[in-house]
Enzyme design. Structure first.
Site, PDB file in Angstrom:
ATOM      1  N   HIS A   1     -46.270 -11.534  21.529  1.00  0.00           N
ATOM      2  CA  HIS A   1     -46.071 -12.028  20.416  1.00  0.00           C
ATOM      3  C   HIS A   1     -44.746 -13.579  20.204  1.00  0.00           C
ATOM      4  O   HIS A   1     -45.955 -14.028  19.357  1.00  0.00           O
ATOM      5  CB  HIS A   1     -46.243 -11.134  18.960  1.00  0.00           C
ATOM      6  CG  HIS A   1     -46.972  -9.762  19.073  1.00  0.00           C
ATOM      7  ND1 HIS A   1     -48.711  -9.476  19.326  1.00  0.00           N
ATOM      8  CD2 HIS A   1     -46.589  -8.938  19.523  1.00  0.00           C
ATOM      9  CE1 HIS A   1     -48.992  -8.922  18.815  1.00  0.00           C
ATOM     10  NE2 HIS A   1     -47.722  -8.272  19.206  1.00  0.00           N
TER      11      HIS A   1
ATOM     12  N   HIS B   1     -51.752  -4.922  21.653  1.00  0.00           N
ATOM     13  CA  HIS B   1     -51.912  -6.274  20.620  1.00  0.00           C
ATOM     14  C   HIS B   1     -52.656  -7.176  20.891  1.00  0.00           C
ATOM     15  O   HIS B   1     -52.031  -7.936  22.207  1.00  0.00           O
ATOM     16  CB  HIS B   1     -50.926  -5.917  19.608  1.00  0.00           C
ATOM     17  CG  HIS B   1     -50.539  -4.719  18.889  1.00  0.00           C
ATOM     18  ND1 HIS B   1     -49.454  -3.866  19.287  1.00  0.00           N
ATOM     19  CD2 HIS B   1     -50.503  -4.392  17.177  1.00  0.00           C
ATOM     20  CE1 HIS B   1     -48.563  -3.052  18.676  1.00  0.00           C
ATOM     21  NE2 HIS B   1     -49.631  -3.082  17.470  1.00  0.00           N
TER      22      HIS B   1
HETATM   23  N1  Q9C Z   1     -43.569  -1.671  11.243  1.00  0.00           N
HETATM   24  C1  Q9C Z   1     -45.549  -4.827  20.657  1.00  0.00           C
HETATM   25  O1  Q9C Z   1     -46.570  -3.897  20.959  1.00  0.00           O
HETATM   26  N2  Q9C Z   1     -45.870  -4.473  13.466  1.00  0.00           N
HETATM   27  N3  Q9C Z   1     -45.323  -5.500  19.409  1.00  0.00           N
HETATM   28  C2  Q9C Z   1     -45.408  -3.830  13.267  1.00  0.00           C
HETATM   29  C3  Q9C Z   1     -44.917  -2.448  11.074  1.00  0.00           C
HETATM   30  C4  Q9C Z   1     -45.690  -5.551  14.648  1.00  0.00           C
HETATM   31  C5  Q9C Z   1     -46.176  -4.844  18.247  1.00  0.00           C
HETATM   32  C6  Q9C Z   1     -44.796  -3.350  11.626  1.00  0.00           C
HETATM   33  C7  Q9C Z   1     -46.306  -4.842  15.741  1.00  0.00           C
HETATM   34  C8  Q9C Z   1     -45.766  -5.351  16.967  1.00  0.00           C
HETATM   35  C9  Q9C Z   1     -44.898  -5.882  21.913  1.00  0.00           C
HETATM   36 ZN    ZN Z   2     -48.003  -4.324  21.677  1.00  0.00          ZN
END
Ligand code: Q9C
Ligand code: ZN
Length: 359
Positions: free
Chosen positions: A170, A208
């Site tokens: 990300h 994601h």
């Molecule tokens: N607390 C990876 O899998 N949103 N990142 C989370 C909920 C972000 C995931 C909100 C999710 C990121 C590397």
């Molecule tokens: Zn992820």
């Protein structure tokens, strides 16, 4: 198979994150990497090696030096404020409409704030990047893991695994996001292009969309990015990851997004994988960087696909059947009880070993 691991990730010891403003237990925790490491050791088919230091040059070939500097300076700045704080989490971000009507030149000349809270927003996308004392060193360690994994493959290994934590996909050129601070896979891909002079493909199998990796190579014809992920209409990072994002300029046609519906199971996933693998096979090059997430697993606490442990073996097998060298780098995956088994399953598949039948 060689697997690169460093205990430097332990210093990024995050315990809480926010979910729509509520404080909840963190998902991206130390135990993730430790449970994968334990499973690799228990399997017996992996040789764990430590990373070598690669310094900041390969990082700044991909990232704004200001992001690297911010990560280094953030915690010392928090400490100078002498307010007890578990972690630094921004709450104010430069949203695009704030600048509506202003010319690009005027917007580009807005200065980075001085206050550490403002800087955290300036260099971030969302609240999922808590910075603690060891964050910068852990993020640098994950980059060293990725680059050492690449070194092993350039040195003759057909496949090698880098147990990167924190994850990376990300993180964009000038932005941390979604548990990611530095883009391990993008840094490895750039280093691979420079070392080989060949084209490189990145296959992103995290649940994601890897918005950061897409952004970094958006205009690049020498790095092909393919991603299977939860449709951004319902899933983080929400604003990128649609199928019509195909790259621009020299990179036109070199970005493939395959957004998938809630409940995507083993069969539908394998069909989508076939598309991505065919696109890679259509392009020249001998090296593939895999951004590997196990948040596609059916019991993952923050995702909505339905993959099973045995299918990871098949996915690893099919990716290896490309016949290209594989640099496999860990991204997400948050169901701790199965993380190790899923990693072992995938990597055994990629290594041409049999799957494990589970009790
Ligand atoms: N607390 C990876 O899998 N949103 N990142 C989370 C909920 C972000 C995931 C909100 C999710 C990121 C590397
Ligand atoms: Zn992820």
């Amino acid at each position: 198979m060689k697997a690169v691991y460093t205990p430097r990730h332990l210093a990024h010891d995050v315990t809480r994150e926010t979910f729509l403003g509520e404080s909840i237990p963190a998902h991206e925790v130390v135990a993730r990497a430790e449970s994968i490491r334990a499973a690799l050791e228990a399997d017996g088919g992996f040789e764990l090696v430590g990373p070598t230091e690669h310094g900041r040059e390969p990082i700044e070939a991909v990232h704004d030096p200001g992001l690297v500097r911010f990560l280094e300076e953030a915690w010392p700045a928090v400490e100078r404020e002498r307010v007890a704080r578990g972690a630094l989490i921004a709450d104010t971000y430069p949203s695009r409409p704030m600048f509506e009507g202003m010319s690009d030149a005027v917007v580009a000349a807005r200065p980075e704030p001085e206050a550490i809270g403002g800087r955290a927003g300036w260099w971030g996308l969302d609240t999922a990047n808590p910075i603690v004392a060891g964050t910068s060193d852990a993020a640098r360690g994950a980059v060293d893991v990725a680059l050492t994994t690449l070194d092993l493959v350039l040195g003759g290994e057909r496949v090698a695994y880098g147990l990167c934590r924190p994850p990376g996909h990300h993180a964009a050129r000038s932005m941390a996001a979604g548990y990611c601070f530095l883009n391990n896979a993008a840094i490895a891909a750039e280093a691979a292009v420079r070392a080989t002079g060949e084209r490189v493909a990145i296959l992103d199998l995290d649940f994601h969309h890897g918005n950061g990796t897409q952004q970094i190579f958006w205009r690049r014809g020498d790095v092909f990015y393919a991603s299977l992920h939860g449709d951004p209409r319902r899933i983080y990072p929400f604003f990128l990851g649609h199928a019509d994002e195909v790259g621009e300029g020299a990179g036109a046609g070199e970005n493939l997004n395959v957004p998938l519906p809630a409940g995507t199971g083993d069969e539908a996933y394998l069909e989508a994988l076939e598309r991505a693998l065919a696109a890679i096979a259509d392009r020249p090059g001998s090296l593939v960087i895999v951004s590997l997430g196990f948040d596609t697993y059916r019991d993952d606490p923050i995702c909505d696909f339905a993959l099973t442990t045995p299918i990871y073996h098949e996915i690893g097998r099919q990716v290896a059947s490309l016949g290209r060298r594989l640099v496999v780098l860990q991204e997400g995956g948050y169901h701790l009880p199965t993380l190790g088994a899923n990693a072992v399953s995938w990597l055994r598949g990629a290594d041409g070993r049999a799957g494990v039948s589970r009790p």
